[in-house]
Design an enzyme around this catalytic site. Structure first.
Site, PDB file in Angstrom:
ATOM      1  N   SER A  95       0.845  -1.196   0.000  1.00 31.59           N
ATOM      2  CA  SER A  95       0.000   0.000   0.000  1.00 31.59           C
ATOM      3  C   SER A  95       0.879   1.243   0.000  1.00 31.59           C
ATOM      4  O   SER A  95       1.630   1.497   0.949  1.00 31.59           O
ATOM      5  CB  SER A  95      -0.902   0.009   1.230  1.00 31.59           C
ATOM      6  N   HIS A 120      -0.911  -0.918  -4.535  1.00 29.71           N
ATOM      7  CA  HIS A 120      -2.225  -0.531  -4.006  1.00 29.71           C
ATOM      8  C   HIS A 120      -2.255   0.966  -3.744  1.00 29.71           C
ATOM      9  O   HIS A 120      -1.445   1.496  -2.979  1.00 29.71           O
ATOM     10  CB  HIS A 120      -2.503  -1.295  -2.711  1.00 29.71           C
ATOM     11  N   ASP A 122      -4.492   3.996  -2.367  1.00 32.89           N
ATOM     12  CA  ASP A 122      -5.658   4.376  -1.577  1.00 32.89           C
ATOM     13  C   ASP A 122      -6.105   5.778  -1.970  1.00 32.89           C
ATOM     14  O   ASP A 122      -5.347   6.745  -1.852  1.00 32.89           O
ATOM     15  CB  ASP A 122      -5.330   4.341  -0.085  1.00 32.89           C
ATOM     16  N   MET A 124      -8.808   8.673  -1.209  1.00 33.70           N
ATOM     17  CA  MET A 124      -9.780   9.148  -0.219  1.00 33.70           C
ATOM     18  C   MET A 124     -10.145  10.593  -0.539  1.00 33.70           C
ATOM     19  O   MET A 124      -9.271  11.405  -0.838  1.00 33.70           O
ATOM     20  CB  MET A 124      -9.194   9.060   1.193  1.00 33.70           C
ATOM     21  N   HIS A 153      -8.019   1.784  -4.887  1.00 33.61           N
ATOM     22  CA  HIS A 153      -9.100   1.565  -3.917  1.00 33.61           C
ATOM     23  C   HIS A 153      -9.776   2.901  -3.647  1.00 33.61           C
ATOM     24  O   HIS A 153      -9.221   3.774  -2.973  1.00 33.61           O
ATOM     25  CB  HIS A 153      -8.500   0.978  -2.639  1.00 33.61           C
ATOM     26  N   MET A 155     -12.152   5.236  -1.912  1.00 39.38           N
ATOM     27  CA  MET A 155     -12.960   5.526  -0.729  1.00 39.38           C
ATOM     28  C   MET A 155     -13.543   6.920  -0.926  1.00 39.38           C
ATOM     29  O   MET A 155     -13.128   7.895  -0.304  1.00 39.38           O
ATOM     30  CB  MET A 155     -12.096   5.423   0.529  1.00 39.38           C
ATOM     31  N   MET A 241     -12.573  -5.416   3.906  1.00 39.72           N
ATOM     32  CA  MET A 241     -11.784  -4.550   4.772  1.00 39.72           C
ATOM     33  C   MET A 241     -11.624  -5.205   6.147  1.00 39.72           C
ATOM     34  O   MET A 241     -12.602  -5.642   6.757  1.00 39.72           O
ATOM     35  CB  MET A 241     -12.457  -3.186   4.932  1.00 39.72           C
ATOM     36  N   ASP A 275      -7.489  -6.003   3.409  1.00 35.64           N
ATOM     37  CA  ASP A 275      -6.737  -4.759   3.551  1.00 35.64           C
ATOM     38  C   ASP A 275      -6.936  -4.222   4.957  1.00 35.64           C
ATOM     39  O   ASP A 275      -8.070  -3.979   5.380  1.00 35.64           O
ATOM     40  CB  ASP A 275      -7.245  -3.752   2.506  1.00 35.64           C
TER      41      ASP A 275
END
Length: 320
Positions: A95, A120, A122, A124, A153, A155, A241, A275
């Site tokens: 990540s 990965h 993330d 957000m 990913h 979010m 998750m 994750d």
């Protein structure tokens, strides 16, 4: 697996159902017996997912630790539909949220050289989760630095509006949260009816040339995602998750492993990602439950030997 496959070759005409997972072991007399089987009974009138699931549970009880010949017998008697599959390959995903952002491109390349499979990312937006991180411009910069698989990913509160931006930036896969579309309470309802808003996001993601994943928060049941794993328009991966989304460095939640086991039983060839809090001390729980796609941030980037940590995570998945 090989012995069972040979034994069942003569009944392949009944193989018309969803994925199944079969393991064999040696019985007390040295005869191969079924260790685990997911089998679905099919009929022209059977259309309900709940009914099919109930029959899968029934078959597990009937077939567990029974001689392989019993499976053939049931096929002949009750038109059992069977597909034999195996868990997909291990994929280790550092990540990037845990790396040194001043060396993002360099760190990404280093991870791939050390044996990582995916990177990965993330994403957000500060709305769905109380944090603000990487977006399409960063992904575009990463794509210019590496040809590695970029696993994004999302979010965010409105994943559909970002799909084209990530596709144009070079993302290989986008995973969106079911809760971002259905809401937390709607996702927890476990409805077996496909919501067209979710289907639209899956369809659009694939039309843009990306793989599509669906993420579930720790309290969202897997019943909510099952409708989107079957049919012509289906997700390629489920992310379970193992911490609440939004921040790195949280403690692994072992109670989420039940969802991983249920998913693996029902979908043997599905990529199942975990994750949050994955490390050398928690990987065995995730691997034994059936996860094959492992996201780890601080465990890899904070290790004295990141390459060895990647290998440790992979070995646990492959040996599970």
């Amino acid at each position: 697996m090989y012995l069972l496959h040979n034994k069942c070759r003569r009944v392949k005409q009944w193989m018309v159902a969803f994925g199944s997972y079969v393991r064999t072991k040696r019985g007390s007399r040295g005869v191969p017996v079924l260790r685990h089987a997911t089998v679905r009974f099919a009929s022209s009138s059977q259309v309900g997912r709940s009914r099919a699931a109930a029959q899968v549970i029934h078959c597990k009880r009937v077939l567990r630790d029974r001689p392989i010949a019993k499976l053939t017998e049931l096929v002949r008697e009750r038109a059992v539909s069977l597909t034999i599959g195996r868990k997909p390959d291990a994929k280790i995903c550092p990540s990037l949220l845990s790396c040194d952002f001043s060396k993002l491109g360099e760190e990404s390349c280093r991870m791939l050289q050390l044996g990582a499979d995916w990177l990965h990312v993330d994403v957000m937006d500060g709305h769905m989760v109380p944090n603000l991180t990487l977006g399409p411009p960063i992904v575009k910069s990463l794509r210019s630095a590496t040809d590695g698989f970029l696993d994004c990913h999302l979010m965010v509160t409105n994943p559909g509006m970002w799909l084209e931006a990530f596709a144009h930036s070079g993302a290989n896969q986008v995973t969106f949260h079911l809760e971002s579309i259905l809401g937390d309470e709607g996702a927890k309802s476990g409805s077996s009816v496909r919501d067209e808003r979710v289907v639209t996001v899956i369809e659009k993601t694939k039309s843009l040339g990306m793989r599509c994943g669906i993420a579930l928060k720790p309290k969202t049941p897997i019943d909510s995602v099952v409708p989107y794993l079957v049919g012509n328009i289906a997700a390629d991966m489920v992310l379970v998750m193992t911490v609440e989304p939004g921040f790195g460095g949280q403690q692994f939640m072992p109670e989420t492993m039940g969802k991983v086991r249920e998913l693996r039983d029902a979908f043997p060839t599905l990529d199942i990602q975990v994750d949050g809090g994955l490390s050398d001390t928690t990987i065995d729980q995730a691997a034994s439950a059936g996860a094959n796609v492992i996201v780890a941030g601080s465990a890899i980037f904070g290790a004295s030997d990141p390459g060895s940590m990647i290998e440790r995570l992979r070995s646990a998945v492959e040996s599970a």
